[in-house]
Design an enzyme around this catalytic site. Structure first.
Site, PDB file in Angstrom:
ATOM      1  N   ASP A 298       0.812  -1.165   0.198  1.00 14.09           N
ATOM      2  CA  ASP A 298      -0.098  -0.094  -0.090  1.00 14.09           C
ATOM      3  C   ASP A 298       0.890   1.227   0.049  1.00 14.09           C
ATOM      4  OD1 ASP A 298      -2.377  -1.391   0.113  1.00 14.09           O
ATOM      5  OD2 ASP A 298      -2.505  -1.437   2.117  1.00 14.09           O
ATOM      6  N   LYS A 320      -4.293   2.348  -2.352  1.00 14.77           N
ATOM      7  CA  LYS A 320      -5.368   2.853  -2.326  1.00 14.77           C
ATOM      8  C   LYS A 320      -5.370   3.997  -1.933  1.00 14.77           C
ATOM      9  CE  LYS A 320      -7.311  -1.110  -0.968  1.00 14.77           C
ATOM     10  NZ  LYS A 320      -7.924  -1.198   0.449  1.00 14.77           N
ATOM     11  N   MET A 435      -8.085   8.381   9.246  1.00 14.52           N
ATOM     12  CA  MET A 435      -8.610   8.944   8.167  1.00 14.52           C
ATOM     13  C   MET A 435      -9.299  10.032   8.522  1.00 14.52           C
ATOM     14  SD  MET A 435      -9.437   5.227   6.135  1.00 14.52           S
ATOM     15  CE  MET A 435      -9.634   4.481   7.321  1.00 14.52           C
TER      16      MET A 435
HETATM   17  N1  SAH Z   1      -4.093  -0.483   9.097  1.00 11.96           N
HETATM   18  C1  SAH Z   1      -3.636   0.960   9.427  1.00 11.96           C
HETATM   19  C2  SAH Z   1      -4.686   1.996   9.247  1.00 11.96           C
HETATM   20  C3  SAH Z   1      -4.775   2.097   7.700  1.00 11.96           C
HETATM   21  S1  SAH Z   1      -6.025   3.317   7.591  1.00 11.96           S
HETATM   22  C4  SAH Z   1      -3.036   0.804  10.999  1.00 11.96           C
HETATM   23  O1  SAH Z   1      -3.149   0.050  11.643  1.00 11.96           O
HETATM   24  O2  SAH Z   1      -2.437   1.861  11.187  1.00 11.96           O
HETATM   25  C5  SAH Z   1      -5.255   4.578   7.205  1.00 11.96           C
HETATM   26  C6  SAH Z   1      -5.208   5.665   8.260  1.00 11.96           C
HETATM   27  O3  SAH Z   1      -4.168   5.388   9.303  1.00 11.96           O
HETATM   28  C7  SAH Z   1      -4.401   7.018   7.870  1.00 11.96           C
HETATM   29  O4  SAH Z   1      -5.273   7.822   7.257  1.00 11.96           O
HETATM   30  C8  SAH Z   1      -4.137   7.638   9.102  1.00 11.96           C
HETATM   31  O5  SAH Z   1      -5.357   7.965   9.985  1.00 11.96           O
HETATM   32  C9  SAH Z   1      -3.555   6.402   9.999  1.00 11.96           C
HETATM   33  N2  SAH Z   1      -2.225   6.132   9.723  1.00 11.96           N
HETATM   34  C10 SAH Z   1      -1.622   5.227   9.251  1.00 11.96           C
HETATM   35  N3  SAH Z   1      -0.171   5.451   9.513  1.00 11.96           N
HETATM   36  C11 SAH Z   1      -0.074   6.183   9.853  1.00 11.96           C
HETATM   37  C12 SAH Z   1       1.069   7.180  10.817  1.00 11.96           C
HETATM   38  N4  SAH Z   1       2.248   6.727  10.313  1.00 11.96           N
HETATM   39  N5  SAH Z   1       0.844   8.104  11.562  1.00 11.96           N
HETATM   40  C13 SAH Z   1      -0.391   8.682  11.725  1.00 11.96           C
HETATM   41  N6  SAH Z   1      -1.440   8.109  11.224  1.00 11.96           N
HETATM   42  C14 SAH Z   1      -1.231   6.912  10.350  1.00 11.96           C
END
Ligand code: SAH
Length: 510
Positions: A298, A320, A435
């Site tokens: 991703d 995505k 998100m």
């Molecule tokens: N599976 C991922 C989440 C995916 S949804 C997890 O467990 O973290 C995508 C969202 O995750 C982004 O829009 C943001 O809100 C958050 N996110 C992912 N990586 C991040 C990071 N390094 N720092 C802050 N927010 C993050």
């Protein structure tokens, strides 16, 4: 797209490893010679080797131990474990030696000082000596018997040394610093211990059991090598599983045919890539990456994490991205299925934890529907990384008994219309909004309308765990403005609730 056929490109190895237990890999280890015929290789192939690690089968051989203090006890135990006949000479044997002798039929204790005759027919002598005179006497007696000598903790008087051992018998790893720093060797051992799961012993046993069967197939060198490469990938990918007969069948199936048709079904691993910092990957994730034929990743996955994937693997972006051109979920599922059907080991690498806002269910269902084996490796979710960076606990007695993860992005970029606002407006909860950068103003305003204090602390963390991580602290009233001014671009989440109030966060901002 590059197709990996399970063979290293000719002459591409970089390893200095010269020993090859299989004797099938040597051809690919030589640099191809030009047409002018054989030429001697002039450059040195190995730097000076201070000691040669040998793996000695001691079962049924005789070993003499001259000395019986506590220091010798561990050696007695170790040598007894090899199946050697261990004879110990010492006037006052340590209790631990007597305990080992009482349980092992191959250990004999003679309660007297050693004499030269005791070493007859011994292949190894392990001795204790503090004085040089005694060391010389031992060396002479060992030489007469034709035995190698180790004087415990005295490498200068010994003809061989024991290394630190990582024991996954029949897989055994020996580590030596040539007497330089045994404590250093032990730390290296501890590292290897964490990298190599105990279950590898089952795979090493299976390799021994299957070896004659592979040989009896009468395959050529390349096909045999392919089998052992497939075996290795399987073992490293699923070390905790006990190998079964069906694994053998899948290894040998079709190896003598063309690579594309060589294996019917590959596997898919949904792997959590964590929030970005490669240090936050699990050991299992690293192992999966290093075994992968193909990595589908991703947008959220960081380059440093991707760099850990097997160099020969194909790395395909299936990002995505909200509001940008993207692969559809259907495309991704189709791609995983077709790669797995080619027999590939597919790693589906997802940011954070695959089971948190990762649409993992849809991928698992699609794969299971067509009978492709799929498993999941958890990862550090962004909320955990953000909390760690801020140094705040997401739960707190009396203040935040409930922890809830919520997405503020539904199809069309709007706040989902089925959120439970009563739960979200709980003043004793910590809410993590994934998100939710675009919808932050609307989300905060709605929380206030639902009854949450306008002064409730809220902090946004952008790119948690990455070198350019940023924090923005405020309240439900002030945070949207702060974030708008800062131009947040990277993935970011918001922590809302009493737990988000912490002096350290405020300090970070000022
Ligand atoms: N599976 C991922 C989440 C995916 S949804 C997890 O467990 O973290 C995508 C969202 O995750 C982004 O829009 C943001 O809100 C958050 N996110 C992912 N990586 C991040 C990071 N390094 N720092 C802050 N927010 C993050």
């Amino acid at each position: 797209m590059q197709i990996y056929d399970g063979d290293m490109p000719f002459g591409s190895n970089e390893s200095m490893t010269v020993n090859d237990e299989d004797g099938v890999a040597d051809a690919s280890r030589l640099t191809p010679l030009k047409s002018r015929g054989p030429a001697p290789i002039s450059q040195a192939r190995l730097l000076k080797l201070s000691v040669l690690p040998l793996f000695y089968k001691l079962s049924g051989q005789r070993v003499a131990i001259a000395g019986s203090s506590r220091a010798a006890a561990w050696k007695v135990e170790l040598l007894a474990a090899t199946g050697a006949q261990v004879d110990v000479y010492g006037a006052t044997p340590d209790a631990q030696i007597l305990a080992v002798a009482s349980q092992a039929s191959n250990v004999c204790v003679f309660e007297r000082h050693w004499s030269a005759n005791d070493f007859a027919k011994a292949v190894l002598v392990i001795a204790e000596a503090e004085e040089e005179d005694e060391a010389i006497a031992l060396q002479q007696a060992a030489a007469v018997a034709g035995a190698h000598l180790n004087i415990i903790d005295k490498p200068q008087w010994s003809s061989f040394q024991f290394g630190s051992i990582v024991e996954r018998s029949p897989l055994v790893i020996g580590i030596s610093t040539d007497g330089g720093a045994p404590v250093f060797a032990q730390s290296i051992r501890a590292r290897l211990e964490t990298l190599l799961p105990d279950g590898l012993r089952n795979w090493a046993s299976a390799a021994k059991a299957w070896r004659p069967r592979v040989t009896s197939l009468g395959l050529d060198i390349h096909a045999r090598r392919k089998i052992w490469e497939k075996f290795t990938r399987l073992a490293l990918a699923e070390p905790g599983r006990v190998p079964a007969d069906h694994d053998f069948a899948s290894l040998v199936e079709g190896v003598d045919r063309e690579p594309a048709a060589s294996a019917k079904t590959g596997i898919v691993m949904l792997v959590g890539a964590g929030p970005g910092d490669p240090e936050l990957l699990t050991l299992r994730a690293v192992r999966a990456l290093q075994s992968a034929d193909v990595v589908l990743f991703d947008d959220l996955v960081s380059q440093q994490v991707l760099d850990l994937a097997r160099r020969e693997s194909d790395k395909i972006s299936v990002g995505k991205r909200g509001f940008k051109p993207s692969c559809t979920q259907e495309d991704i599922c189709d791609l995983m299925i077709s790669l797995a059907r080619e027999g590939k080991y597919v790693v589906r690498l997802k940011g954070g934890d695959p089971m948190v806002f990762g649409r993992a269910n849809e991928e698992i269902a699609a794969l299971e529907a067509v009978g492709i084996p799929v498993s999941v490796v958890p990862g550090v979710t962004a909320a955990s990384a953000a909390a760690a960076s801020l140094g705040i606990s997401l739960t707190e007695r009396n203040l935040a008994r409930r922890l809830q993860f919520v997405t503020a992005h539904a199809r069309g970029g709007l706040i989902p219309d089925d959120l439970n606002w009563r739960a979200l407006a709980d003043p004793l909860a910590t809410t993590i909004v994934y998100m939710g950068v675009r919808t932050l103003p609307e989300f905060c305003a709605r929380l206030v309308r639902e009854g949450l204090s306008a002064d409730m602390p809220a902090v946004m963390v952008e790119r948690a765990s990455q070198p350019d991580e940023r924090h923005f602290a405020g309240t439900l009233t002030t945070l949207p403005g702060i974030v708008a001014n800062a131009g947040v671009k990277g993935p970011a989440l918001t922590i809302i609730g009493p737990a988000a109030l912490d002096r350290r966060i405020v300090k970070n901002i000022s």
